[in-house]
Design an enzyme around this catalytic site. Structure first.
Site, short mmCIF file in Angstrom:
data_model
loop_
_atom_site.label_atom_id
_atom_site.label_comp_id
_atom_site.label_asym_id
_atom_site.label_seq_id
_atom_site.Cartn_x
_atom_site.Cartn_y
_atom_site.Cartn_z
N ASP A 69 0.66 -1.15 0.03
CA ASP A 69 0.08 -0.02 0.02
C ASP A 69 1.02 1.16 0.15
O ASP A 69 2.10 0.86 0.27
CB ASP A 69 -0.73 0.05 1.15
CG ASP A 69 -1.67 1.22 1.36
OD1 ASP A 69 -2.29 1.63 0.48
OD2 ASP A 69 -1.70 1.91 2.54
N ASP A 76 -0.17 5.15 0.94
CA ASP A 76 -0.51 6.26 2.15
C ASP A 76 -0.52 5.61 3.42
O ASP A 76 -1.45 4.60 3.61
CB ASP A 76 -1.73 7.01 1.79
CG ASP A 76 -1.85 7.74 0.62
OD1 ASP A 76 -0.67 8.61 0.53
OD2 ASP A 76 -2.70 8.07 -0.25
N GLU A 128 -0.95 11.34 5.18
CA GLU A 128 -2.12 11.71 5.54
C GLU A 128 -2.33 13.27 5.99
O GLU A 128 -3.50 14.01 5.47
CB GLU A 128 -3.11 10.96 6.62
CG GLU A 128 -3.44 9.50 6.06
CD GLU A 128 -3.92 9.51 4.50
OE1 GLU A 128 -4.53 10.35 4.13
OE2 GLU A 128 -4.18 8.16 4.24
N LYS A 164 -12.04 11.77 -3.96
CA LYS A 164 -13.46 12.32 -4.74
C LYS A 164 -14.49 11.56 -3.98
O LYS A 164 -15.61 12.32 -3.67
CB LYS A 164 -13.42 11.76 -6.04
CG LYS A 164 -12.37 12.49 -6.82
CD LYS A 164 -12.69 12.24 -8.52
CE LYS A 164 -12.28 10.74 -8.93
NZ LYS A 164 -10.82 10.33 -8.78
N THR A 218 -2.99 0.27 -4.28
CA THR A 218 -3.51 1.56 -3.66
C THR A 218 -4.58 1.97 -4.03
O THR A 218 -5.06 1.80 -4.92
CB THR A 218 -2.23 2.59 -3.52
OG1 THR A 218 -2.59 3.54 -2.74
CG2 THR A 218 -1.88 2.72 -5.11
N THR A 219 -5.48 2.65 -2.96
CA THR A 219 -6.47 3.57 -3.30
C THR A 219 -6.25 4.82 -3.99
O THR A 219 -7.14 5.25 -4.77
CB THR A 219 -7.38 3.68 -2.10
OG1 THR A 219 -7.86 2.27 -1.90
CG2 THR A 219 -8.49 4.70 -2.42
N ASN A 232 -0.53 10.93 -7.35
CA ASN A 232 -0.14 11.02 -5.92
C ASN A 232 0.92 10.11 -5.89
O ASN A 232 1.94 10.45 -4.95
CB ASN A 232 -1.32 10.79 -5.04
CG ASN A 232 -2.39 11.88 -4.89
OD1 ASN A 232 -2.02 12.92 -5.23
ND2 ASN A 232 -3.38 11.57 -4.47
#
Length: 238
Positions: free
Chosen positions: A26, A28, A35, A70, A134-135, A140
């Site tokens: 992952d 973040d 964060e 979003k 990752t999300t 990013n």
């Protein structure tokens, strides 16, 4: 000796990690504590758009239960009886936020968490394959890792699957399923490295064993079912 280190030494956890054919990271909270930079970026984007929104730490902590930037904006907007923003406006606002994030990372950086570089280096020496699931967005990821690892950072990872590459974000297993398909590996051949309960659930639903490195915003998450839980990866010198 703390319980995590005792488990590693007595249970052969280092050997289990070292025997995996691939490590899937992952981003973040796992590779870096990003964060707070994200939170600042959201607030700067809101101010630039003329919105009177401000996400303090408790508010942002609650919104982190919603996967995706979003989606967090939409969730926050929906506290109004009539939401203020259309989907197109949310997408535009998120693009401003992403640009602010990249600028803040470039200006001050966001260092890798303890032990991360050692894990990446050790995996390369051992011939283990590396991937990202990752999300967050590709933009990013590049903003962070081009500073933290150098402009050729992508050469370290065989495949990178981000949130917008799949239909559903974590805790759905989609990013992990996509990584497994690209690597052509079984779930049991891999280990996922995560920092949150959502990430643990996503990897577990894909059948992948998970090492959790606790991060600031998710320190109190339920991590039942993790292969190993540590405060940071420097506790595991494999």
């Amino acid at each position: 000796m703390n319980q995590a280190l005792a488990a590693i030494r007595s249970g052969g956890m280092r050997d289990i990690i070292a025997s995996a054919r691939a490590l899937i990271f992952d981003v973040d909270g796992t590779l870096a504590e990003t964060e707070e930079v994200h939170r600042q970026s959201f607030n700067e984007a809101f101010a630039e758009a003329g919105l009177d929104w401000f996400w303090d730490r408790p508010t942002y902590a609650r919104l982190l239960r919603v996967a995706g930037g979003k989606e967090r904006i939409r969730a926050f907007d929906q506290r109004n009886a009539v939401p203020l923003l259309s989907f197109a406006e949310i997408a535009a606002l998120h693009r401003v936020k992403t640009a602010r994030y990249a600028a803040l990372i470039a200006a001050g950086g966001c260092p890798l968490r303890p032990g991360v570089w050692s894990w990446l280096s050790s995996a390369r020496r051992r011939g283990q394959r590396l991937a990202i699931a990752t999300t967050t967005s590709h933009g990013n990821i590049d903003a962070l890792l081009s500073v933290a690892l150098g402009l050729d950072w992508a050469d370290l990872f065989e495949t990178i699957v981000a949130g917008d590459d799949v239909p559903r974000k974590k805790p759905a297993p989609d990013v992990y399923d996509a990584v497994l398909a690209r690597l052509a590996l079984r779930p049991a051949d891999c280990i996922a490295i995560e920092d949150s309960g959502n990430g643990l659930v996503a990897a577990s639903r894909a059948g992948i064993p998970v090492v959790v490195t606790r991060s600031a915003y998710f320190h109190d998450d339920d991590l039942t079912g993790a292969l190993l839980v540590v405060d940071d990866l420097s506790q595991v010198d494999y």
